[in-house]
Design an enzyme around this catalytic site. Structure first.
Site, PDB file in Angstrom:
ATOM      1  N   LYS A   1      11.741  44.566  24.426  1.00 40.25           N
ATOM      2  CA  LYS A   1      13.012  43.825  24.813  1.00 40.25           C
ATOM      3  C   LYS A   1      13.656  42.514  24.279  1.00 40.25           C
ATOM      4  O   LYS A   1      12.688  41.725  23.586  1.00 40.25           O
ATOM      5  CB  LYS A   1      12.843  43.251  26.762  1.00 40.25           C
ATOM      6  CG  LYS A   1      14.332  43.041  27.041  1.00 40.25           C
ATOM      7  CD  LYS A   1      14.015  42.870  28.697  1.00 40.25           C
ATOM      8  CE  LYS A   1      15.665  43.005  29.637  1.00 40.25           C
ATOM      9  NZ  LYS A   1      15.034  42.245  30.651  1.00 40.25           N
TER      10      LYS A   1
ATOM     11  N   SER B   1      18.670  45.540  33.851  1.00 43.39           N
ATOM     12  CA  SER B   1      18.517  44.451  31.743  1.00 43.39           C
ATOM     13  C   SER B   1      17.948  46.019  31.232  1.00 43.39           C
ATOM     14  O   SER B   1      18.037  46.004  30.248  1.00 43.39           O
ATOM     15  CB  SER B   1      18.452  43.702  31.941  1.00 43.39           C
ATOM     16  OG  SER B   1      17.754  42.812  32.060  1.00 43.39           O
TER      17      SER B   1
ATOM     18  N   SER C   1      14.650  44.168  37.205  1.00 43.89           N
ATOM     19  CA  SER C   1      15.057  44.380  35.938  1.00 43.89           C
ATOM     20  C   SER C   1      14.073  45.510  34.851  1.00 43.89           C
ATOM     21  O   SER C   1      14.275  46.111  34.132  1.00 43.89           O
ATOM     22  CB  SER C   1      15.390  43.669  34.836  1.00 43.89           C
ATOM     23  OG  SER C   1      16.219  42.911  35.442  1.00 43.89           O
TER      24      SER C   1
END
Length: 547
Positions: free
Chosen positions: A153, A228, A252
């Protein structure tokens, strides 16, 4: 005496599944006790050249994948290609295999470019360097992540690639540190493919608040893949990577895993080092792992967990890897609590039914199952939000020198940047920073935050009591499965954030599909540092889901 052992994969099959000198049929041994070296009719792919071959000519190692799905190295059967690899020993062969892994991942990324899963990709020599280093040390067999393609990420610092947190503010910024978890993956010989898209500064649940373009669900690009860590889930779902690392502050990792039909877990707070991860809310932030199955998830977790002197939160966690021989075992020893709140009207019928099917399946298999409930369920989300936004505002003020890496912000002060947030951040970040500022500097003067902290203590006490009755609590990951991007419905995150509030490990697991083909999921939460029990139940439920 007939021997049905395949000389390629060692699978035990019926004689009719084999060929002898290219002819299908039964074959018997001339002498009892002599095993026939026969090849099954599975595909055999050369690690060196990628050629599929069924010949028995032996010159270099191949890997064989049986119709049954078993994959093993077979030193007896080799391809016979004319690659120079065979002259340079096993190191060169491994380098060729690593390059093939990288190229296949990049091809898939390009094929699914419309999903916007990635924001940056390593060049081949950079991505393959760590695997080649492990190969050169002749330590391949001791590294379970060797040649495993993994994505990261974009809020983790990775040397050699920008770390933007999906924000225009940090566009093109490279940092001279590397996240501890990335270092540990490299030492295991993983192939780091690149950085994945996300909601700006990890604030969002649809992965639409990003300058790199919203991340579509691989099942249907018009539907959300969650956030996210949406890019991380997407990269695993369409097959570019076997695993991805994300951050989980309030679901997330687990929510996008649930919406994409994957396994997503976050460990106990402090179980995995957060050094090199841009903080959102330090008392809630956890590193998470997304994979397609439980076994690989546990493998990655074991590789990255443990103490880190660079992260004080890991001080109490100790180096406690989960023993896969114990966790990945079929048995009914785990005591299970089914959360009563799983059946409230706000939960969609499909998700409620998944919990009911799970409960019945466990009871039928002899598990000890009970119903548990928590007081104040409706207050979980607002209290979580108060803590998260309060700490997020503080994090932005305390980022310090991070802005100096941005040319446009080189001489800016963090306070000034937040004060002029309309110029620098997207709508979701602005909204959360406004709320965080009001909790710190408005008429509220910390009182809402302090009440939320007291509520968190109350929730921890409740779950502590629950874990006296059971080992793992089961409830939905999400209240409803994937929605379209243009659906105005607010996504309720209560089930997702509770594990972050109490600091316990939690894992989302696919458990069936709805009538549109979108995945349903279960969420398993265990007591602090009891990832072993969580993984054990997850492994068993994964087997049940496939039956």
């Amino acid at each position: 005496m007939v021997h049905n052992e395949c000389g390629c994969c060692r699978a035990d099959k019926e004689p009719s599944s084999y060929t002898n000198d290219g002819i299908d049929g039964n074959t018997t041994c001339d002498q009892e006790g002599d095993a026939l070296i026969q090849k099954c009719i599975c595909k055999t792919t050369c690690n060196c050249c990628g050629k599929q071959d069924k010949s028995s000519n032996a010159e270099i190692f191949i890997e064989s994948e049986c119709e049954s799905g078993a994959t093993q190295k077979a030193s007896e059967l080799l391809c016979g290609c004319d690659s120079s690899c065979r002259d340079n020993g096993s190191v060169e062969r491994n380098r060729c295999q690593t390059a093939k892994v990288y190229k296949e991942s990049v091809e898939l990324i390009q094929k699914h470019d419309n999903l916007n899963a990635f924001v940056s990709i390593f060049k081949e020599n950079e991505a393959c360097a760590d695997s080649c280093g492990v190969a050169a040390s002749n330590n391949v067999n001791n590294q379970p992540l060797y040649n495993m393609p993994i994505s990261i990420k974009d809020n983790f610092c990775v040397k050699g690639l920008p770390t933007t947190c999906a924000s225009e503010l940090l566009k093109g910024c490279c940092f001279d540190i590397e996240a501890t978890v990335v270092e540990r993956l490299r030492k295991c010989g993983a192939v780091i493919i690149g950085k994945t898209n996300m909601d700006e500064f990890a604030m969002g649940c649809k992965n639409e608040y990003t300058p790199f373009g919203r991340v579509g669900n691989p099942i249907d690009a018009d539907y959300i893949c969650g956030g996210s860590s949406g890019g991380s889930a997407c990269s695993v779902a369409f097959g570019a990577c076997a695993a991805s690392l994300g951050s989980d502050t309030g679901g997330s990792v687990r929510q996008p895993a649930a919406l994409c039909g994957l396994v997503g877990m976050k460990g106990t707070l402090g179980r995995i080092s957060g050094f090199g991860l841009f903080p959102l809310a330090p008392s809630l932030d956890c590193v998470g792992v997304i994979t397609k199955n439980v076994e690989v998830n546990l493998c990655v977790f074991n590789a990255i967990c443990g103490c880190d002197e660079k992260d004080v939160k890991t001080a109490y966690a100790a180096n406690l890897p989960v023993n896969p021989r114990v966790a990945l075992k079929i048995d009914s020893s785990v005591k299970v609590g089914i959360l009563e709140e799983s059946f409230i009207p706000y939960v969609c019928d499909n998700e409620r039914n998944a919990i009911k099917r799970c409960e019945k399946a466990l009871i039928d298999r002899g598990y000890e199952v009970c119903r548990v409930s928590i007081d104040g369920f409706a207050d979980i989300s607002p209290n979580y939000r108060a803590i998260c936004c309060y700490e997020a505002y503080g994090s932005f003020i305390n980022y310090g020198g991070m802005y100096s890496h941005s040319e446009q912000m080189k001489n800016a002060d963090a306070e000034d940047i937040v004060a002029h947030k309309d110029e620098h951040f997207g709508s979701e970040v602005r909204r959360r920073l406004d709320y965080g500022k009001s909790l710190q500097k408005g008429e509220d003067k910390h009182s809402t935050y302090l009440r939320a902290v007291d509520f968190r203590k109350y929730m921890r006490k409740q779950f502590s009591d629950i874990f006296e009755r059971c080992d793992v609590v089961v409830y939905p990951t999400v209240m409803r499965n994937a929605i379209r991007f243009d659906d105005p419905t607010r996504y309720d995150d209560t089930f997702e954030v509770v594990a972050n509030l109490i600091g316990c490990p939690s894992l989302s697991l696919p458990f069936g599909k709805d009538n549109k083909g979108f995945p349903l999921s279960l969420q398993l939460t265990a007591n602090t540092l009891r990832e072993d029990l969580m993984y054990k139940l997850a492994f068993n439920l994964e087997k049940i889901a496939k039956q």
